[in-house]
Scaffold this active site. Structure first.
Site, PDB file in Angstrom:
ATOM      1  N   ASP A 167      -5.770  18.715 -13.757  1.00 19.15           N
ATOM      2  CA  ASP A 167      -6.013  17.400 -14.343  1.00 19.15           C
ATOM      3  C   ASP A 167      -5.500  17.448 -15.783  1.00 19.15           C
ATOM      4  O   ASP A 167      -6.059  18.137 -16.634  1.00 19.15           O
ATOM      5  CB  ASP A 167      -7.521  17.090 -14.290  1.00 19.15           C
ATOM      6  CG  ASP A 167      -7.855  15.685 -14.799  1.00 19.15           C
ATOM      7  OD1 ASP A 167      -7.096  15.152 -15.637  1.00 19.15           O
ATOM      8  OD2 ASP A 167      -8.884  15.130 -14.367  1.00 19.15           O
ATOM      9  N   LYS A 172      -6.381   6.404 -19.346  1.00 21.68           N
ATOM     10  CA  LYS A 172      -6.587   6.988 -20.674  1.00 21.68           C
ATOM     11  C   LYS A 172      -5.302   6.923 -21.503  1.00 21.68           C
ATOM     12  O   LYS A 172      -4.822   5.850 -21.773  1.00 21.68           O
ATOM     13  CB  LYS A 172      -7.127   8.406 -20.521  1.00 21.68           C
ATOM     14  CG  LYS A 172      -8.231   8.555 -19.453  1.00 21.68           C
ATOM     15  CD  LYS A 172      -9.508   7.819 -19.788  1.00 21.68           C
ATOM     16  CE  LYS A 172     -10.501   7.735 -18.633  1.00 21.68           C
ATOM     17  NZ  LYS A 172     -10.841   8.987 -17.984  1.00 21.68           N
ATOM     18  N   ARG A 204       0.823  -1.206   0.000  1.00 22.36           N
ATOM     19  CA  ARG A 204       0.000   0.000   0.000  1.00 22.36           C
ATOM     20  C   ARG A 204       0.863   1.265   0.000  1.00 22.36           C
ATOM     21  O   ARG A 204       0.410   2.338  -0.390  1.00 22.36           O
ATOM     22  CB  ARG A 204      -0.964  -0.014   1.200  1.00 22.36           C
ATOM     23  CG  ARG A 204      -1.866   1.196   1.304  1.00 22.36           C
ATOM     24  CD  ARG A 204      -3.156   0.934   2.088  1.00 22.36           C
ATOM     25  NE  ARG A 204      -2.936   0.226   3.320  1.00 22.36           N
ATOM     26  CZ  ARG A 204      -2.466   0.780   4.452  1.00 22.36           C
ATOM     27  NH1 ARG A 204      -2.173   2.065   4.495  1.00 22.36           N
ATOM     28  NH2 ARG A 204      -2.304   0.046   5.529  1.00 22.36           N
ATOM     29  N   TYR A 235     -14.609  17.240 -15.642  1.00 17.65           N
ATOM     30  CA  TYR A 235     -14.898  15.819 -15.803  1.00 17.65           C
ATOM     31  C   TYR A 235     -16.068  15.449 -14.868  1.00 17.65           C
ATOM     32  O   TYR A 235     -16.125  15.921 -13.724  1.00 17.65           O
ATOM     33  CB  TYR A 235     -13.642  15.019 -15.438  1.00 17.65           C
ATOM     34  CG  TYR A 235     -13.866  13.529 -15.464  1.00 17.65           C
ATOM     35  CD1 TYR A 235     -14.014  12.842 -16.663  1.00 17.65           C
ATOM     36  CD2 TYR A 235     -13.952  12.806 -14.281  1.00 17.65           C
ATOM     37  CE1 TYR A 235     -14.238  11.481 -16.688  1.00 17.65           C
ATOM     38  CE2 TYR A 235     -14.163  11.431 -14.291  1.00 17.65           C
ATOM     39  CZ  TYR A 235     -14.313  10.786 -15.499  1.00 17.65           C
ATOM     40  OH  TYR A 235     -14.536   9.436 -15.508  1.00 17.65           O
TER      41      TYR A 235
END
Ligand SMILES: *Cc1c(COP(=O)(O)O)cnc(C)c1O
Length: 390
Positions: free
Chosen positions: A182, A207, A57, A110
């Site tokens: 972003d 993406k 993690r 978004y």
């Protein structure tokens, strides 16, 4: 010691050393943790992002390879890879904001991000004001004593507006706000927001960075070591960390990012230019076209204009839905940035949660179609679009 029994030997498998032969590509370290000889070294490793690997993690060699690769491309001090783009966005927002804070975000966002911002007030007592992505005066006017953060997108969805990053980030810096950008739609090959004054860059690596529509992931790059440590700390608390296999797929995809991006952009240029002249089309939205409101700023900020565009069909919603049912090569699917061309109808899918009024405010019509252009031969794509329009 007596020889180990088979039950034990099947658990403790050999790990032949690879010291004499370095692998060409980054191996997949599919392990949840790492072994120590000394508890003091282990304790130290758990407290900082740049210590020995300790637990999955916190990070992992494969994940770290991706973090370093994107941080280097973006010109950052460090990056934290997460399980999704929304994981990166939430890690940054929840890590940096406290109840009572105020955030300023651009209007066109978004869908997932817009939903998170809409919830911030009720859930966490963080208020949000929206300003246009290219209006430093409006930003200045919206700032309050409790404003902490500015949130922008390099290229927005689906109207592909390009934020005036230098002007907006300069005001943010002057007024002491952390600016978060972003950069998913541009990728670090078309824009590096830190060069334009951003403090944190977030990506949906789902993406363009991974590029093959086979993995979901995200990443936050920080411009300074101090911010990087903050983001890392919150990522491990939230448990937003990336899975090594997802990171490995993303690394593999990234190696062809430059080639893919070139083709995405040239394909988008050809299709957008031809669509603009088609009699069934009312308007085409791609920042490389002089008719687009971001044409000027895009020309200054970007070497090319990305692989996503949208267009408005004259026939409204019925025409939009008919187009979606008629395309054969272009697939009706969510997401973007992969090798396949994908289309969707924002009014009924990605932006369905917005009411008619808000849709109109974003410039999204009932007949608006979004195209995320892949890397196929452009003439095959044009033939498909042309038959669907017919
Ligand atoms: C897809 C996307 C996100 C969310 O990323 P996920 O990987 O789906 O969580 C955030 N921002 C932009 C611009 C995106 O396109």
């Amino acid at each position: 010691m007596t020889p180990l029994r088979p039950e034990t030997r099947t658990v403790h498998l050999p790990q032949p050393p690879v010291e004499q032969s370095r692998p060409i590509t980054m191996p997949l370290y599919q392990t949840s943790g790492f072994v120590f000889d000394d508890p003091a070294v282990m304790a130290d490793a758990m407290g900082r992002p740049d210590g020995p690997y300790v637990y999955g993690r916190y990070t992992n060699p494969t994940v770290r390879s991706l973090e370093q690769a994107v941080s280097d491309l973006e010109g950052g001090a460090g990056a934290v890879a997460t399980g999704s783009g929304m994981g990166a966005i939430n890690t940054v927002l929840l890590g940096l904001l406290r109840p009572g804070d105020h955030l300023i975000a651009q209007k066109s966002l978004y869908g997932g991000t817009a939903a998170v911002l809409n919830d911030l007030a009720a859930r966490f007592g963080v208020t949000v004001t929206h300003v246009p992505e290219n209006d430093p005066g409006a930003l200045r006017a919206a700032v309050r004593p409790e404003t902490k953060l500015l949130y922008l997108e390099t290229i927005s969805n689906p109207m592909v507006l390009v934020a005036d990053l230098p002007a907006m980030c300069a005001v943010a810096r002057e007024l002491g706000l952390v600016s978060v950008v972003d950069n998913t739609f541009a990728s670090p090959l078309l824009c590096r927001p830190i060069e334009h004054g951003a403090d944190i860059v977030v990506h949906s690596t789902t993406k363009y960075l991974s590029g093959h529509t086979d993995v979901v992931g995200g990443l936050a790059v920080a411009a300074t070591d101090e911010l990087y440590r903050k983001v890392w700390h919150h990522a491990i608390e939230l448990g937003a960390s990336a899975d090594p296999f997802a990171a490995w797929l993303t690394l593999r995809g990234m190696q062809t990012l430059a080639l893919r991006m070139e083709r995405h952009c040239s394909n988008a240029r050809l299709l957008a230019t031809r669509l603009a002249e088609h009699p069934a089309v009312a308007a085409v939205h791609w920042p490389g076209l002089p008719s687009h409101p971001s044409y000027e700023i895009a020309g200054k900020l970007l070497p090319d204009f990305g692989g996503v565009f949208s267009f408005d069909l004259k026939g409204g919603r019925a025409a939009g839905e008919r187009f979606m049912r008629s395309v054969r090569l272009a697939l009706l699917a969510p997401s973007l940035g992969g090798v396949e061309t994908l289309t969707l109808h924002p009014a009924t899918t990605s932006h369905r949660s917005l009411g008619a009024e808000e849709l109109a405010r974003h410039g999204i019509g009932e007949g608006t179609v979004r195209v995320a252009v892949g890397i196929e031969h452009p003439e095959d794509l044009w033939a498909d679009i042309e038959q669907a329009l017919a």
